[in-house]
Design a protein around this motif. Structure first.
Motif, PDB file in Angstrom:
ATOM      1  N   GLU A  16      10.916 -14.744  12.892  1.00  0.00           N
ATOM      2  CA  GLU A  16      10.767 -13.296  12.712  1.00  0.00           C
ATOM      3  C   GLU A  16      10.228 -12.945  11.330  1.00  0.00           C
ATOM      4  O   GLU A  16       9.659 -11.885  11.129  1.00  0.00           O
ATOM      5  N   PHE A  17      10.438 -13.840  10.360  1.00  0.00           N
ATOM      6  CA  PHE A  17       9.951 -13.643   8.996  1.00  0.00           C
ATOM      7  C   PHE A  17       9.673 -15.016   8.420  1.00  0.00           C
ATOM      8  O   PHE A  17      10.572 -15.847   8.316  1.00  0.00           O
ATOM      9  N   ASP A  18       8.406 -15.289   8.052  1.00  0.00           N
ATOM     10  CA  ASP A  18       8.037 -16.652   7.629  1.00  0.00           C
ATOM     11  C   ASP A  18       8.441 -16.981   6.200  1.00  0.00           C
ATOM     12  O   ASP A  18       8.314 -18.126   5.756  1.00  0.00           O
ATOM     13  N   GLY A  19       8.929 -15.987   5.444  1.00  0.00           N
ATOM     14  CA  GLY A  19       9.410 -16.251   4.086  1.00  0.00           C
ATOM     15  C   GLY A  19       8.325 -16.344   3.030  1.00  0.00           C
ATOM     16  O   GLY A  19       8.616 -16.428   1.844  1.00  0.00           O
ATOM     17  N   LYS A  20       7.067 -16.301   3.437  1.00  0.00           N
ATOM     18  CA  LYS A  20       5.968 -16.431   2.476  1.00  0.00           C
ATOM     19  C   LYS A  20       5.549 -15.049   1.986  1.00  0.00           C
ATOM     20  O   LYS A  20       4.862 -14.317   2.676  1.00  0.00           O
ATOM     21  N   ILE A  21       5.995 -14.703   0.782  1.00  0.00           N
ATOM     22  CA  ILE A  21       5.698 -13.392   0.206  1.00  0.00           C
ATOM     23  C   ILE A  21       4.253 -13.342  -0.272  1.00  0.00           C
ATOM     24  O   ILE A  21       3.518 -12.419   0.017  1.00  0.00           O
ATOM     25  N   GLY A  22       3.840 -14.342  -1.029  1.00  0.00           N
ATOM     26  CA  GLY A  22       2.461 -14.366  -1.500  1.00  0.00           C
ATOM     27  C   GLY A  22       2.242 -15.392  -2.590  1.00  0.00           C
ATOM     28  O   GLY A  22       3.186 -15.910  -3.187  1.00  0.00           O
ATOM     29  N   ALA A  68       3.804  -6.789  -2.720  1.00  0.00           N
ATOM     30  CA  ALA A  68       3.858  -7.793  -1.649  1.00  0.00           C
ATOM     31  C   ALA A  68       5.256  -7.893  -1.054  1.00  0.00           C
ATOM     32  O   ALA A  68       5.416  -7.993   0.171  1.00  0.00           O
ATOM     33  N   ILE A  69       6.281  -7.853  -1.896  1.00  0.00           N
ATOM     34  CA  ILE A  69       7.656  -7.901  -1.396  1.00  0.00           C
ATOM     35  C   ILE A  69       7.944  -6.677  -0.533  1.00  0.00           C
ATOM     36  O   ILE A  69       8.501  -6.781   0.568  1.00  0.00           O
ATOM     37  N   LYS A  70       7.536  -5.499  -1.005  1.00  0.00           N
ATOM     38  CA  LYS A  70       7.768  -4.270  -0.244  1.00  0.00           C
ATOM     39  C   LYS A  70       7.059  -4.316   1.104  1.00  0.00           C
ATOM     40  O   LYS A  70       7.586  -3.836   2.112  1.00  0.00           O
ATOM     41  N   ALA A  71       5.871  -4.892   1.145  1.00  0.00           N
ATOM     42  CA  ALA A  71       5.103  -4.952   2.391  1.00  0.00           C
ATOM     43  C   ALA A  71       5.670  -5.969   3.378  1.00  0.00           C
ATOM     44  O   ALA A  71       5.612  -5.759   4.590  1.00  0.00           O
ATOM     45  N   LYS A  72       6.227  -7.077   2.873  1.00  0.00           N
ATOM     46  CA  LYS A  72       6.643  -8.163   3.763  1.00  0.00           C
ATOM     47  C   LYS A  72       8.139  -8.259   4.008  1.00  0.00           C
ATOM     48  O   LYS A  72       8.571  -9.038   4.849  1.00  0.00           O
ATOM     49  N   CYS A  73       8.920  -7.512   3.269  1.00  0.00           N
ATOM     50  CA  CYS A  73      10.373  -7.598   3.401  1.00  0.00           C
ATOM     51  C   CYS A  73      10.792  -7.189   4.817  1.00  0.00           C
ATOM     52  O   CYS A  73      10.342  -6.165   5.324  1.00  0.00           O
ATOM     53  N   PRO A  74      11.650  -7.981   5.468  1.00  0.00           N
ATOM     54  CA  PRO A  74      12.112  -7.613   6.811  1.00  0.00           C
ATOM     55  C   PRO A  74      12.841  -6.271   6.789  1.00  0.00           C
ATOM     56  O   PRO A  74      13.437  -5.897   5.776  1.00  0.00           O
ATOM     57  N   LYS A 105      12.976  -0.113  -9.961  1.00  0.00           N
ATOM     58  CA  LYS A 105      13.538   0.679  -8.854  1.00  0.00           C
ATOM     59  C   LYS A 105      12.439   1.545  -8.283  1.00  0.00           C
ATOM     60  O   LYS A 105      11.860   2.364  -9.001  1.00  0.00           O
ATOM     61  N   GLN A 106      12.150   1.359  -6.979  1.00  0.00           N
ATOM     62  CA  GLN A 106      11.147   2.184  -6.324  1.00  0.00           C
ATOM     63  C   GLN A 106      11.244   2.079  -4.807  1.00  0.00           C
ATOM     64  O   GLN A 106      11.513   1.019  -4.271  1.00  0.00           O
ATOM     65  N   ASP A 107      11.037   3.208  -4.135  1.00  0.00           N
ATOM     66  CA  ASP A 107      10.969   3.281  -2.671  1.00  0.00           C
ATOM     67  C   ASP A 107      12.162   2.630  -1.977  1.00  0.00           C
ATOM     68  O   ASP A 107      11.997   1.948  -0.952  1.00  0.00           O
ATOM     69  N   GLY A 108      13.356   2.802  -2.516  1.00  0.00           N
ATOM     70  CA  GLY A 108      14.547   2.224  -1.886  1.00  0.00           C
ATOM     71  C   GLY A 108      14.782   0.765  -2.212  1.00  0.00           C
ATOM     72  O   GLY A 108      15.694   0.142  -1.679  1.00  0.00           O
ATOM     73  N   PHE A 109      13.971   0.188  -3.080  1.00  0.00           N
ATOM     74  CA  PHE A 109      14.118  -1.201  -3.515  1.00  0.00           C
ATOM     75  C   PHE A 109      14.628  -1.238  -4.951  1.00  0.00           C
ATOM     76  O   PHE A 109      14.242  -0.416  -5.780  1.00  0.00           O
ATOM     77  N   THR A 110      15.475  -2.218  -5.233  1.00  0.00           N
ATOM     78  CA  THR A 110      15.873  -2.525  -6.608  1.00  0.00           C
ATOM     79  C   THR A 110      15.542  -3.998  -6.837  1.00  0.00           C
ATOM     80  O   THR A 110      16.021  -4.863  -6.112  1.00  0.00           O
ATOM     81  N   PHE A 111      14.700  -4.259  -7.827  1.00  0.00           N
ATOM     82  CA  PHE A 111      14.264  -5.627  -8.127  1.00  0.00           C
ATOM     83  C   PHE A 111      15.005  -6.126  -9.364  1.00  0.00           C
ATOM     84  O   PHE A 111      14.864  -5.557 -10.451  1.00  0.00           O
ATOM     85  N   VAL A 112      15.797  -7.171  -9.189  1.00  0.00           N
ATOM     86  CA  VAL A 112      16.618  -7.714 -10.273  1.00  0.00           C
ATOM     87  C   VAL A 112      16.067  -9.074 -10.678  1.00  0.00           C
ATOM     88  O   VAL A 112      15.954  -9.984  -9.840  1.00  0.00           O
ATOM     89  N   LEU A 113      15.709  -9.215 -11.946  1.00  0.00           N
ATOM     90  CA  LEU A 113      15.201 -10.493 -12.455  1.00  0.00           C
ATOM     91  C   LEU A 113      16.366 -11.355 -12.915  1.00  0.00           C
ATOM     92  O   LEU A 113      17.216 -10.915 -13.677  1.00  0.00           O
TER      93      LEU A 113
END
Length: 197
Positions: A16-22, A68-74, A105-113
């Motif tokens: 359902e999700f190949d895991g390959k972000i980019g 890319a994460i936003k586009a491919k995230c399940p 933080k954008q579009d309902g996503f929080t990216f933590v490094l």
């Protein structure tokens, strides 16, 4: 820069999700300054960036990786917290970086490094097995130019079967378990030694 996540499989066994972000090359398109036997002056060529530094990696993460994460995230209900694990090199960005703070933080996503331990390739999903897998596919293409090399790496990234990536994630899980077991043994041995003295 490459980004992968754990592949997801449905109840019927389908991916359902190949895991390959980019995978994103650190290259620039520049016009040739002079004519040579290979091309005429003004021909657009692909050149690697001179130095992959913190400015380059931060720009790549903000402009390429996050979209890319936003586009491919399940699909997922509610806020999505995405942990981006880096290998702790000097070129990587920290979570408290002022420019990163404007974008994390954008579009309902929080990216933590987060940073993994330095010099620990066994804990890095890419170094542990993923790069070797796409490298074996890429070498079959025998690229001769920077453009061919970028294309071959990109094609190999896309051709790699999600099951191979899934197997690398399983290997990482076993490695992590062994690290925890070894650490627990060391702590137990330390406490036993202290009691003897």
């Amino acid at each position: 820069m490459a980004a992968v996540a754990r592949p997801r499989w449905g109840e019927n066994g389908n991916c359902e999700f190949d895991g390959k972000i980019g995978i994103f090359p650190f290259t620039n398109a520049v016009a040739a300054k002079r004519t040579s036997k290979n091309r005429v002056k003004g021909t657009i060529e692909t050149k690697p960036v001179k130095s992959v530094n913190q400015i380059e990696t931060k720009a790549m993460m903000i402009n390429m990786l996050i979209p890319a994460i936003k586009a491919k995230c399940p699909p997922h209900e509610g806020e999505k917290v995405i942990y981006i694990v880096q290998d702790n090199s000097k070129a990587h960005t920290l979570q408290d970086d002022p420019e990163w703070q404007l974008h994390y933080k954008q579009d309902g996503f929080t990216f933590v490094l987060t940073q993994q331990l330095a010099n620990s390739p066994d804990c890095n999903i890419l170094d542990l097995g993923f790069f070797r897998s796409i490298q074996s596919l890429m070498h079959k293409k025998m690229p001769k130019t920077v453009e061919d090399l970028s294309g071959a790496v990109y094609d190999s990234f896309n051709e790699l079967h999600p099951k191979t990536l899934s197997n690398v994630w399983m290997t990482l899980q076993f490695v992590s378990n062994e690290i925890l077991n070894t650490r627990a043994t060391m702590i137990t041995n330390f406490h036993t030694t202290r009691r003897r003295y």
